[in-house]
Design an enzyme around this catalytic site. Structure first.
Site, PDB file in Angstrom:
ATOM      1  N   LYS A   1       0.868  -1.187   0.000  1.00 16.21           N
ATOM      2  CA  LYS A   1       0.000   0.000   0.000  1.00 16.21           C
ATOM      3  C   LYS A   1       0.898   1.228   0.000  1.00 16.21           C
ATOM      4  O   LYS A   1       2.039   1.172   0.466  1.00 16.21           O
ATOM      5  CB  LYS A   1      -0.857  -0.019   1.279  1.00 16.21           C
ATOM      6  CG  LYS A   1      -2.084   0.841   1.214  1.00 16.21           C
ATOM      7  CD  LYS A   1      -3.263   0.110   0.624  1.00 16.21           C
ATOM      8  CE  LYS A   1      -4.469   1.029   0.525  1.00 16.21           C
ATOM      9  NZ  LYS A   1      -5.646   0.363  -0.010  1.00 16.21           N
TER      10      LYS A   1
ATOM     11  N   GLY B   1     -23.051   5.251   3.285  1.00 13.18           N
ATOM     12  CA  GLY B   1     -22.189   5.821   2.257  1.00 13.18           C
ATOM     13  C   GLY B   1     -22.597   5.418   0.857  1.00 13.18           C
ATOM     14  O   GLY B   1     -22.484   4.265   0.466  1.00 13.18           O
ATOM     15  N   PHE B   2     -23.109   6.410   0.118  1.00 13.62           N
ATOM     16  CA  PHE B   2     -23.486   6.157  -1.277  1.00 13.62           C
ATOM     17  C   PHE B   2     -22.439   6.759  -2.211  1.00 13.62           C
ATOM     18  O   PHE B   2     -22.751   7.548  -3.088  1.00 13.62           O
ATOM     19  CB  PHE B   2     -24.870   6.741  -1.568  1.00 13.62           C
ATOM     20  CG  PHE B   2     -25.996   6.009  -0.879  1.00 13.62           C
ATOM     21  CD1 PHE B   2     -26.317   4.711  -1.233  1.00 13.62           C
ATOM     22  CD2 PHE B   2     -26.732   6.619   0.130  1.00 13.62           C
ATOM     23  CE1 PHE B   2     -27.355   4.026  -0.605  1.00 13.62           C
ATOM     24  CE2 PHE B   2     -27.771   5.953   0.760  1.00 13.62           C
ATOM     25  CZ  PHE B   2     -28.079   4.647   0.387  1.00 13.62           C
ATOM     26  N   GLY B   3     -21.176   6.412  -1.960  1.00 12.03           N
ATOM     27  CA  GLY B   3     -20.104   6.867  -2.850  1.00 12.03           C
ATOM     28  C   GLY B   3     -20.005   5.920  -4.034  1.00 12.03           C
ATOM     29  O   GLY B   3     -20.983   5.302  -4.450  1.00 12.03           O
ATOM     30  N   ASN B   4     -18.769   5.769  -4.545  1.00 14.42           N
ATOM     31  CA  ASN B   4     -18.582   4.950  -5.752  1.00 14.42           C
ATOM     32  C   ASN B   4     -19.097   3.529  -5.573  1.00 14.42           C
ATOM     33  O   ASN B   4     -19.800   3.006  -6.432  1.00 14.42           O
ATOM     34  CB  ASN B   4     -17.099   4.913  -6.118  1.00 14.42           C
ATOM     35  CG  ASN B   4     -16.631   6.268  -6.587  1.00 14.42           C
ATOM     36  OD1 ASN B   4     -17.367   6.978  -7.259  1.00 14.42           O
ATOM     37  ND2 ASN B   4     -15.426   6.648  -6.206  1.00 14.42           N
ATOM     38  N   VAL B   5     -18.749   2.896  -4.443  1.00 11.99           N
ATOM     39  CA  VAL B   5     -19.182   1.509  -4.234  1.00 11.99           C
ATOM     40  C   VAL B   5     -20.641   1.467  -3.781  1.00 11.99           C
ATOM     41  O   VAL B   5     -21.453   0.694  -4.299  1.00 11.99           O
ATOM     42  CB  VAL B   5     -18.288   0.798  -3.194  1.00 11.99           C
ATOM     43  CG1 VAL B   5     -18.764  -0.638  -2.987  1.00 11.99           C
ATOM     44  CG2 VAL B   5     -16.834   0.805  -3.619  1.00 11.99           C
ATOM     45  N   GLY B   6     -20.973   2.307  -2.798  1.00 11.18           N
ATOM     46  CA  GLY B   6     -22.311   2.274  -2.200  1.00 11.18           C
ATOM     47  C   GLY B   6     -23.421   2.472  -3.223  1.00 11.18           C
ATOM     48  O   GLY B   6     -24.455   1.800  -3.169  1.00 11.18           O
TER      49      GLY B   6
HETATM   50  P1  NAD Z   1     -16.204   7.116  -1.792  1.00 15.12           P
HETATM   51  O1  NAD Z   1     -15.292   8.137  -1.194  1.00 15.12           O
HETATM   52  O2  NAD Z   1     -16.559   7.206  -3.235  1.00 15.12           O
HETATM   53  O3  NAD Z   1     -17.571   7.042  -0.966  1.00 15.12           O
HETATM   54  C1  NAD Z   1     -17.644   7.127   0.413  1.00 15.12           C
HETATM   55  C2  NAD Z   1     -18.973   7.799   0.716  1.00 15.12           C
HETATM   56  O4  NAD Z   1     -19.183   7.747   2.132  1.00 15.12           O
HETATM   57  C3  NAD Z   1     -19.005   9.279   0.337  1.00 15.12           C
HETATM   58  O5  NAD Z   1     -20.161   9.533  -0.457  1.00 15.12           O
HETATM   59  C4  NAD Z   1     -19.079  10.001   1.682  1.00 15.12           C
HETATM   60  O6  NAD Z   1     -19.802  11.214   1.616  1.00 15.12           O
HETATM   61  C5  NAD Z   1     -19.788   8.965   2.521  1.00 15.12           C
HETATM   62  N1  NAD Z   1     -19.657   9.166   3.967  1.00 15.12           N
HETATM   63  C6  NAD Z   1     -18.659   9.740   4.665  1.00 15.12           C
HETATM   64  N2  NAD Z   1     -18.945   9.768   5.964  1.00 15.12           N
HETATM   65  C7  NAD Z   1     -20.164   9.170   6.105  1.00 15.12           C
HETATM   66  C8  NAD Z   1     -21.022   8.902   7.208  1.00 15.12           C
HETATM   67  N3  NAD Z   1     -20.681   9.229   8.451  1.00 15.12           N
HETATM   68  N4  NAD Z   1     -22.188   8.276   6.980  1.00 15.12           N
HETATM   69  C9  NAD Z   1     -22.569   7.931   5.725  1.00 15.12           C
HETATM   70  N5  NAD Z   1     -21.805   8.179   4.645  1.00 15.12           N
HETATM   71  C10 NAD Z   1     -20.611   8.789   4.834  1.00 15.12           C
HETATM   72  O7  NAD Z   1     -15.493   5.705  -1.458  1.00 15.12           O
HETATM   73  P2  NAD Z   1     -15.750   4.319  -2.190  1.00 15.12           P
HETATM   74  O8  NAD Z   1     -14.764   4.168  -3.284  1.00 15.12           O
HETATM   75  O9  NAD Z   1     -17.198   4.162  -2.461  1.00 15.12           O
HETATM   76  O10 NAD Z   1     -15.294   3.311  -1.041  1.00 15.12           O
HETATM   77  C11 NAD Z   1     -16.115   3.103   0.101  1.00 15.12           C
HETATM   78  C12 NAD Z   1     -15.381   2.242   1.110  1.00 15.12           C
HETATM   79  O11 NAD Z   1     -15.048   0.983   0.509  1.00 15.12           O
HETATM   80  C13 NAD Z   1     -14.056   2.826   1.590  1.00 15.12           C
HETATM   81  O12 NAD Z   1     -13.836   2.432   2.925  1.00 15.12           O
HETATM   82  C14 NAD Z   1     -13.032   2.141   0.708  1.00 15.12           C
HETATM   83  O13 NAD Z   1     -11.763   2.066   1.325  1.00 15.12           O
HETATM   84  C15 NAD Z   1     -13.648   0.765   0.559  1.00 15.12           C
HETATM   85  N6  NAD Z   1     -13.248   0.070  -0.659  1.00 15.12           N
HETATM   86  C16 NAD Z   1     -13.465   0.634  -1.871  1.00 15.12           C
HETATM   87  C17 NAD Z   1     -13.100  -0.037  -3.018  1.00 15.12           C
HETATM   88  C18 NAD Z   1     -13.349   0.548  -4.385  1.00 15.12           C
HETATM   89  O14 NAD Z   1     -13.268  -0.183  -5.376  1.00 15.12           O
HETATM   90  N7  NAD Z   1     -13.678   1.815  -4.484  1.00 15.12           N
HETATM   91  C19 NAD Z   1     -12.481  -1.309  -2.926  1.00 15.12           C
HETATM   92  C20 NAD Z   1     -12.291  -1.878  -1.653  1.00 15.12           C
HETATM   93  C21 NAD Z   1     -12.671  -1.174  -0.530  1.00 15.12           C
END
Ligand code: NAD
Length: 354
Positions: free
Chosen positions: A80, A179-184
């Protein structure tokens, strides 16, 4: 500040510190274990409050990548990188300097996108080193591994639901997504298509609105973890499961994408006491690294869909081992990952019966 005696050090093969005078880049690359192959893991950029916080994070995350990559059945080790700084202040010079840093390790570490970095950052890194993945920007694939991560969480959730609730489908269940980010967001879509009733929270209004448009109900982020639900799916930050939050959870299952969900490993015992099954995050969220590895190494002929679907079988082996040995799913997952590292990815069935 200690490194060798840090509880996350765990015999890391290399921890390399780098400061670039010209660009101001301050970064650390940690290579935990390369017995299965060169180390692969994301590059995170974050304004860490101290050097110690950055070291702790990189050590913990790279150790987790060894386990995640092994459980995903990939012939790569765990590593990492972290950059100390605010991602909003990153410039092309930052990414160029990071590319030079990665290149200086001659392929022992392969970098990828993580929080605070992006596909475009990876493309700038790729101008300085070939040891980077997640840079493709074809129409078929935009480089972003998140849709694959979400697919893996979906398969993991199906298997965990089978074990916890004895049903072979997700339809009719209620899932709370943090969390409705990229994965959510991708997970939300897959679940709604499968007939799940989804609700969740995100302080980012745009992301909450996109989930609402998909059919999710939006709740207050402070309330989410106290509401009744069949599955809680953490998809935001790590360390959200601690004694306080576990006491409030009203669910039988935790299965989500966020890395390092347990504030400390013993929190899983508290979950067990409350009969909440925990699907270990590094076994659940490996869809992204499977995708990233296939982008990096097309000649490895990884069948991404098949390997992501395999997450169900791996998780089944983890739960079986935990049950048979009276240990937590988290320690069972670490045990299986270590067996794979030591035995060159031999499937655990033959290892466990040996
Ligand atoms: P992201 O940054 O796109 O989304 C995270 C979301 O969480 C954001 O929309 C943010 O506003 C929201 N958030 C922050 N604080 C919050 C709270 N208190 N309550 C509710 N929502 C909140 O990240 P991502 O890429 O979607 O990844 C999400 C998680 O999955 C991270 O922990 C990341 O390390 C893990 N992950 C991601 C991947 C990937 O392919 N992107 C792979 C493995 C693990």
């Amino acid at each position: 500040m200690s490194v060798f005696s840090n509880r996350n050090f765990d015999q890391h093969e290399n921890v390399v510190f780098h400061e670039c005078r010209a660009s101001g880049l301050k970064a650390i690359i940690a290579i935990h274990d390369s017995r299965l192959g060169p180390a692969m893991g994301g590059c995170r950029m974050f304004p860490y409050s101290s050097d110690e916080a950055a070291i702790n994070d990189v050590l913990r995350l790279s150790q987790g990548m060894t386990y995640k990559n092994a459980l995903a059945g990939l012939a790569i080790g765990g590593g990492k990188a972290v950059i100390i700084g605010n991602p909003r202040e990153a410039t092309a010079a930052t990414w160029g300097a990071m590319g030079d840093f990665v290149q200086s390790l001659s392929g022992r570490y392969i970098t990828a996108e993580d929080s605070g970095t992006s596909v475009s950052a990876m493309q700038l890194i790729a101008q300085r080193t070939p040891y980077v993945t997640g840079v493709s920007s074809t129409q078929a694939h935009q480089g972003d591994p998140s849709p694959s991560t979400a697919k893996g969480v979906y398969f993991a959730m199906k298997e965990s639901v089978r074990v916890r609730y004895g049903q072979n489908h997700l339809s009719g269940l209620t899932v709370g997504i943090q969390g409705f980010g990229n994965v959510g967001r991708h997970l939300c879509k897959l679940l709604i298509e499968a007939g799940v009733s989804v609700f969740g929270a995100d302080p980012n209004q745009d992301n909450a609105d996109s989930a609402r448009a998909l059919g999710a109900k939006i709740v207050d982020p402070g309330l989410l973890m106290t509401l009744p639900m069949d599955v809680f799916a953490p998809c935001a930050m790590g360390a959200i499961l601690n004694s306080d939050t576990v006491a409030k959870l009203q669910t039988g299952l935790v299965c989500g994408a966020a890395n390092n969900q347990l504030a400390t490993p013993d929190v899983e015992l508290e979950l067990m006491k409350r009969e909440i099954l925990y699907a270990p995050d590094f076994a659940v969220n490996s869809g992204g690294i499977i995708d990233a590895f296939s982008q990096y190494s097309p000649t490895a002929n990884i069948n991404v869909e098949q390997q992501i679907a395999e997450i169900s079988n791996t998780l089944a082996a983890v739960f079986d081992y935990a049950n048979a040995n009276g240990v937590t799913a988290g320690s069972a997952a670490v045990k299986l990952a270590k067996l794979r590292v030591e035995n060159g990815l031999t499937p655990e069935k033959s290892l466990l019966s040996a």
